[in-house]
Write an enzyme that holds these catalytic residues in place. Structure first.
Site, short mmCIF file in Angstrom:
data_model
loop_
_atom_site.label_atom_id
_atom_site.label_comp_id
_atom_site.label_asym_id
_atom_site.label_seq_id
_atom_site.Cartn_x
_atom_site.Cartn_y
_atom_site.Cartn_z
N CYS A 148 0.68 -1.15 0.04
CA CYS A 148 0.06 0.03 -0.10
C CYS A 148 0.91 1.14 0.14
CB CYS A 148 -0.99 0.08 1.19
SG CYS A 148 -1.93 1.39 1.51
N CYS A 151 -0.35 4.08 2.05
CA CYS A 151 -0.39 3.75 3.53
C CYS A 151 1.24 4.41 3.97
CB CYS A 151 -0.42 2.55 3.99
SG CYS A 151 -1.86 2.02 3.42
N ASP A 152 2.12 3.65 2.94
CA ASP A 152 3.59 3.58 3.62
C ASP A 152 4.56 4.71 2.68
OD1 ASP A 152 2.75 1.72 5.35
OD2 ASP A 152 2.96 0.04 3.98
#
Ligand code: NAP
Length: 325
Positions: A148, A151-152
């Site tokens: 992701c 997300c990261d």
């Protein structure tokens, strides 16, 4: 703990942001919810109660945590909050559902049956992985492998570094465009020489100077001890092997919704196996059964959107129970 002949008012299947949020709302509405949180599994890839956030290191985009929080800490907090209001928890999987009459019957992995007036399905989806040993190890230890980018990708470790995305669909294009804001070069590694992604998404990627396409290539190994250092590639046409140095690997080869246990239940799924819900609601094709989170959302797939959907599902279940009392 549920007993075989007591019908629960609300049973929540799943324990990610959607499941726990549904539990918090249902518990605060005095519906005495039972949450079936699943059983840990490691094969072929790790799946834990708590869902995908259990495999995430820092969560920096969930509002309310200005310093960020780790995925496991966040899920522990969600659970504590749900339990504080009386949510009961069982560590079982649901293996089969009978929605043909009420109360609904849920078969568990402990071979008993849970009866329910309403059910909220919040079992999530799992990111597909290539399946390499070092890929999965580094993905679970904050070693620079992720499924992701949203997300990261913004983590400091990826700034001005060479990064790679695997896949040729819309997700891969979206991840590459996002990562191009941070990485020095973003390689898109695709196993064919044409993309599956929509034309508009392809055009955006192909026009971006930071993104370089690596066609006809499969990742056959991920190299690095504590953090990723390179990937080994195999040319899918010639079989030739090469090494590409990267400090981040984002695998974007699709997701699989956790809906296998719904087989035979007559609930309507879409072509990719996600639970279909009616419009903006959490109502499924079966009255009294609701769905929330990634199990019914192939588009947004964020903790915050899943939590919002969990809230809706609890409110929908509460209303449904009031109308059918
Ligand atoms: P997808 O469309 O199924 O694409 C998966 C990609 O991964 C394909 O290019 C596939 O290669 C590749 N792949 C699959 N298994 C692989 C493996 N083992 N090794 C290497 N490559 C592999 O999945 P997605 O991109 O996640 O999209 C899912 C759905 O969400 C689609 O309907 C998509 O349109 C939608 N979506 C929309 C948006 C948007 O509109 N903003 C954003 C994201 C996703 P092949 O092409 O060779 O099969």
């Amino acid at each position: 703990m549920s007993s075989e002949n007591v019908s629960e008012q609300v049973v929540i299947i799943g324990s990610g942001p959607a499941g726990w949020t549904a539990a918090i709302y249902a518990a605060r509405a005095n519906l005495n919810p039972l949450c079936l949180i699943g059983v840990p599994r490691t094969n072929p890839a790790p799946v834990l109660p708590g869902g995908q956030l259990m495999l995430t290191t820092e969560v920096e985009n969930y509002p309310g945590f200005p310093e960020g929080i780790t995925g496991p800490d966040m899920m522990q907090n969600f659970q504590k909050q749900a339990e504080r209001f009386g949510t009961r928890v069982r560590g079982v999987d649901v293996t089969k559902c009978d929605f043909s009459s009420r109360p609904f019957k849920l078969q568990t992995s402990e071979d008993d049956e849970v009866l329910a007036e309403t059910v909220i399905i919040a079992t999530g989806a799992t990111a597909n992985w290539i399946g390499l040993e070092n890929e999965l190890r580094l993905a679970t230890t904050g070693g620079g492998v992720s499924a992701c980018a949203v997300c990261d990708g913004a983590l400091p470790a990826f700034r001005d570094q060479p990064l790679a995305v695997v896949g040729g669909g819309d997700s891969a294009m979206e991840e590459a465009s996002y990562l191009a804001k941070f990485g020095s070069t973003v390689y898109v590694i695709h196993r064919r020489d044409t993309l599956r992604a929509s034309k508009a998404m392809q055009d955006r990627v192909l026009a971006n100077d930071t993104i370089k396409m690596v066609w006809n290539s499969s990742v056959v190994d991920v190299l690095g001890d504590k953090t990723i250092e390179a990937v080994e590639l195999e040319d899918t046409v010639t079989g030739e092997r090469s090494k590409l140095e990267v400090r981040g690997l984002f695998v974007a080869i699709g997701h699989t919704p956790a809906t296998a246990f719904l087989e035979g239940s007559n609930i309507t799924l879409d072509d990719a196996g996600y639970v279909l819900v009616e419009g903006d609601s959490s109502r499924t094709s079966i009255e009294g059964v609701f769905a929330a989170g990634d199990v019914s959302d192939s588009t947004y797939r964020q903790a915050i959107t899943a939590a919002g959907m969990g809230c809706r599902a609890a409110l929908d279940a509460e209303r449904w129970l009031a109308e059918h009392e």
